[in-house]
Motif scaffolding. Structure first.
Motif, PDB file in Angstrom:
ATOM      1  N   UNK B  45       0.819  -1.215   0.000  1.00  0.00           N
ATOM      2  CA  UNK B  45       0.000   0.000   0.000  1.00  0.00           C
ATOM      3  C   UNK B  45       0.852   1.265   0.000  1.00  0.00           C
ATOM      4  N   UNK B  48       2.165   1.970  -3.370  1.00  0.00           N
ATOM      5  CA  UNK B  48       1.151   2.454  -4.314  1.00  0.00           C
ATOM      6  C   UNK B  48       0.657   3.857  -3.965  1.00  0.00           C
ATOM      7  N   UNK B  49       0.972   4.325  -2.751  1.00  0.00           N
ATOM      8  CA  UNK B  49       0.620   5.699  -2.404  1.00  0.00           C
ATOM      9  C   UNK B  49      -0.673   5.850  -1.642  1.00  0.00           C
ATOM     10  N   UNK B  50      -1.044   4.824  -0.916  1.00  0.00           N
ATOM     11  CA  UNK B  50      -2.263   4.923  -0.126  1.00  0.00           C
ATOM     12  C   UNK B  50      -2.057   5.928   1.008  1.00  0.00           C
ATOM     13  N   UNK B  51      -3.027   6.844   1.162  1.00  0.00           N
ATOM     14  CA  UNK B  51      -2.815   7.960   2.087  1.00  0.00           C
ATOM     15  C   UNK B  51      -3.119   7.632   3.550  1.00  0.00           C
ATOM     16  N   UNK B  71       1.823  11.596  -5.804  1.00  0.00           N
ATOM     17  CA  UNK B  71       0.489  11.121  -5.424  1.00  0.00           C
ATOM     18  C   UNK B  71       0.246   9.748  -6.070  1.00  0.00           C
ATOM     19  N   UNK B  72      -0.761   9.055  -5.584  1.00  0.00           N
ATOM     20  CA  UNK B  72      -1.062   7.707  -6.082  1.00  0.00           C
ATOM     21  C   UNK B  72      -1.181   7.669  -7.610  1.00  0.00           C
ATOM     22  N   UNK B  73      -1.927   8.635  -8.176  1.00  0.00           N
ATOM     23  CA  UNK B  73      -2.133   8.585  -9.625  1.00  0.00           C
ATOM     24  C   UNK B  73      -0.855   8.921 -10.391  1.00  0.00           C
ATOM     25  N   UNK B  82      -0.434  -1.623  -8.591  1.00  0.00           N
ATOM     26  CA  UNK B  82      -0.775  -2.493  -7.471  1.00  0.00           C
ATOM     27  C   UNK B  82      -1.977  -3.354  -7.847  1.00  0.00           C
TER      28      UNK B  82
END
Lengths: 441, 251
Positions: B45, B48-51, B71-73, B82
């Protein structure tokens, strides 16, 4: 300008009625006028609905009216709407039987009703009351219906400039009837009270769109009533679209009397206004009919939208489905109150109701009250309401595939709205609404 | 390609990752194994950039850039993918529409024109075959009403569509029957080339029979406590995780 309180407003409208009555020549003996007079008497009993009235608990129209409306700056005939200007608010690319109302009164020059499709009759309501006396006697303000209130009485009292629409038996009218209600508040505050009667005779099919716009910066108050009689074996599609000014107060009642083996589909779309109250009241009088009600309110700023719906199952073997969805941002407020009555005789009723809301800001508010009142014992009914935020797991899933936050948000909200929008069967209209939503999201 | 140095991460004040170090080079397959609660999914996670997770210290560089800045995107646009352990259902968004939007966002980032409808469809068809997924499934709402196996195949389908440089498979094998497992593994293997890399996060060795790792790392209590070749996975299968705990001196 001082704020008006309820008593002032009651007095004001009663005074308005006297002036209105004096302006009518040679009508005093006519049946329509008797109905007006009865209605104003009914109105006088309790006047403008106030906050103590349970049905207006969350939408204090009297208070908003008192705050925004300046009765000294009131004129209903100080307008100058041109066709060019009006056209900007028509649904693009829509082939329609176009009815344009200015300040509640049908405007023949702006309308397009010279040649009507076979089986369609349209006339201003005042003269139709004479020409279609039998229909009026049977259907104009005669059907008792749950959810009617003093706003409807007030509207009946001022019946003048709306229209009478009749669809002949067996007619399939593919061209929708589009009613555009303009309040011209460029120079003064405006009150408009359009009153329509629509009769769809046996086995006919038709669609009606009602769209409301206020022009200018002054306050408008619309108190509209459209009565629709849907006879046996009819299919009737009804759309209401409100993209009003920030100074627009609106109460609108749609009263549907539905007969046997008929289908009524209603879609209510609210985007903007100061305070909008929609009463959709449906009474089902004969068996094997189907009623579908969909609604979407997409609100921001300080817009306040209140959807009150009533479905009254009086007879067995009918089905009603209701789905209202709200997306609220800014300091907007959404109210939903859906009531389903299943009377003792209405066995084998299927009635479903849901209200779902997504709240995007800290200051937006939703008040929702789904209600079932069941007197029969062999029925299937369900209801439910949800209020939540945008689903963060869904948002992350989209973003994890490279979709930016803004696009992801818009995709999720569009998806949320889609099962309401998919019920707009007129393509040009659906496209318009989708575009408006995309602009907003 | 990917370099993780002394990574510490927490959720709601609770430290989960306690100093991870990992180097992944193009063409490699890394397996991350470990008992439940060791921090495997947290690592996936965080990458993948989960906040929900806070990175307290350490660094992650991906293709020379600071991944934690993105950022995630933006990470996805740079090529991080992911495959979710629990793919999310999104009513009202079809997989097709979702993939079209995602693919074109990524292409835009790379300075490419959006794919036209014909090219997009032919690409879809090609990738559908890879994971034996049906067209009708893709025109339905994303993952809504999909079986567990269909959801996981849909993840690999998305991976095939987006052609990432670094794929992280988070317990892709959990809840999969052996047939679905073969299909998924086969898909992953076909997508493998010398320029991309895969991190397979799993509790069990079974998936690694099909996706053969170059390195196996054992994660325990937020740290990688042992690294070896594919034979390490077999040893774990045979002996369980207890000996690792003993070796790590915590049991």
């Amino acid at each position: 300008m001082s704020k008006l309180i309820k008593e002032d407003i009651d007095k004001f409208f009663i005074g308005q009625f006297e002036a209105f009555e004096n302006s009518l020549n040679g009508e005093s003996k006519k049946p329509l006028h008797a109905k007006r007079k009865q209605a104003i008497e009914n109105f006088k009993s309790d006047g403008f609905p106030h906050a103590k009235n349970e049905e207006y608990k969350y939408s204090n129209i009297a208070k908003t009216f008192g705050k925004l409306f300046n009765v000294e700056n009131l004129s209903d005939d100080n307008f100058s709407l041109s066709l060019d200007e009006a056209t900007r608010y028509f649904i693009p690319e829509l082939d329609a039987i176009r009815l344009v109302f200015v300040n509640g009164v049908l405007d023949n020059k702006l309308s397009d009703i010279d040649t009507l499709p076979k089986g369609v009759h349209i006339q201003v309501i005042k003269t139709a009351a004479d020409d279609y006396a039998e229909d009026f006697e049977k259907h104009f303000n005669t059907h008792e219906i749950e959810g009617a209130d003093n706003f409807s009485e007030l509207n009946t009292a001022f019946t003048k400039g709306g229209v009478f629409v009749k669809i002949d038996a067996n007619a399939v009218v593919e061209t929708p009837i589009a009613c555009y209600y303009f309040n011209d508040a460029k120079n003064s505050d405006v009150i408009s009270q359009p009153r329509n009667l629509v009769i769809a005779e046996k086995n006919s099919q038709a669609s009606l769109i009602e769209s409301y716009v206020t022009l200018g910066e002054n306050t408008s108050f619309t108190n509209a009533v459209t009565e629709i009689v849907v006879k046996d074996d009819c299919v009737f599609n009804y759309y209401k679209y409100q993209n009003e000014s920030n100074q627009a107060i609106q109460v609108g009642a749609t009263m549907v009397h539905q007969l046997g083996k008929s289908v009524f589909n209603g879609v209510t779309l609210s985007l903007n206004g100061a305070m909008l109250r929609n009463n959709l009241n449906i009474a089902i009088h004969k068996e094997h009919s189907e009623t579908n009600m969909y609604g979407l309110y997409l609100l921001d700023g300080k817009t306040h939208v209140d959807n009150h719906t009533v479905v009254d199952h009086k007879v067995p073997n009918c089905e009603s489905n209701e789905m209202y969805k709200g997306i609220l941002d800014g300091q907007s407020r959404g109210v939903f109150n859906g009531k389903i009555f299943v009377r003792q005789d209405a066995q084998k009723t299927n009635a479903f109701q849901s209200n779902r809301n997504v709240v995007l800001s800290d200051d937006a508010e939703v008040d929702t009250k789904p209600q079932l009142e069941i007197w029969a014992d062999d029925v299937q009914c369900s209801h439910g309401a949800t209020v939540g935020q945008l689903d963060l797991d869904q948002l992350f899933y989209l973003r994890a595939r490279g979709i930016d936050k803004q696009t992801a948000k818009s995709m999720l909200l569009n998806a949320f709205a889609s099962d309401v929008l998919s019920n707009i069967k007129i393509e040009a209209f659906r496209t318009l609404i989708e575009n408006k939503i995309n602009e907003r999201l | 390609m990917l370099s993780i140095k002394d990574l510490h991460a927490s959720i709601e004040g609770k430290e989960i990752l306690k100093g991870i170090n990992l180097e992944v080079k193009p063409g490699e397959v890394h397996a991350i194994m470990g008992p439940n609660g060791s921090g495997k999914s947290t690592l996936a996670s965080v990458l993948a950039g989960r906040e929900d997770f806070t990175v307290d210290s350490g660094e992650i560089t991906f293709k020379g850039n600071d991944l934690l800045e993105l950022e995630a995107d933006e990470r996805a646009k740079e090529g991080v993918f992911l495959a979710f352990q629990y793919p999310i259902e999104i009513p009202g968004v079809t997989t097709t529409n979702f993939m079209k939007t995602a693919l074109n966002k990524i292409r835009e980032h790379k300075g490419l024109e959006p794919l036209d409808a014909v090219s997009f469809l032919s690409r879809m068809k090609e990738k559908m075959k890879l994971v034996e997924i049906d067209q009708t499934l893709l025109s339905r709402s994303l993952n809504e009403g999909f079986s567990g196996g269909e959801k996981k195949r849909n993840e690999i389908f998305q991976m095939a569509m987006l052609e990432p440089t670094l794929s992280i498979l988070d317990e892709t094998d959990s809840g999969l029957d052996i047939d679905a497992l073969r299909i998924v593994a086969n898909g992953v293997n076909k997508l493998k080339n010398e320029d991309n890399a895969t991190i397979v996060v799993t509790h069990y060795q079974r998936l690694l029979d099909y996706i053969v790792p170059d390195f196996v790392h054992v994660l325990f209590d937020g740290k990688i406590v042992k690294t070896g070749g594919k034979e390490l996975a077999h040893k774990l299968e045979e002996k369980g995780y207890d000996w690792i705990k003993e070796e790590a001196g915590v049991a």
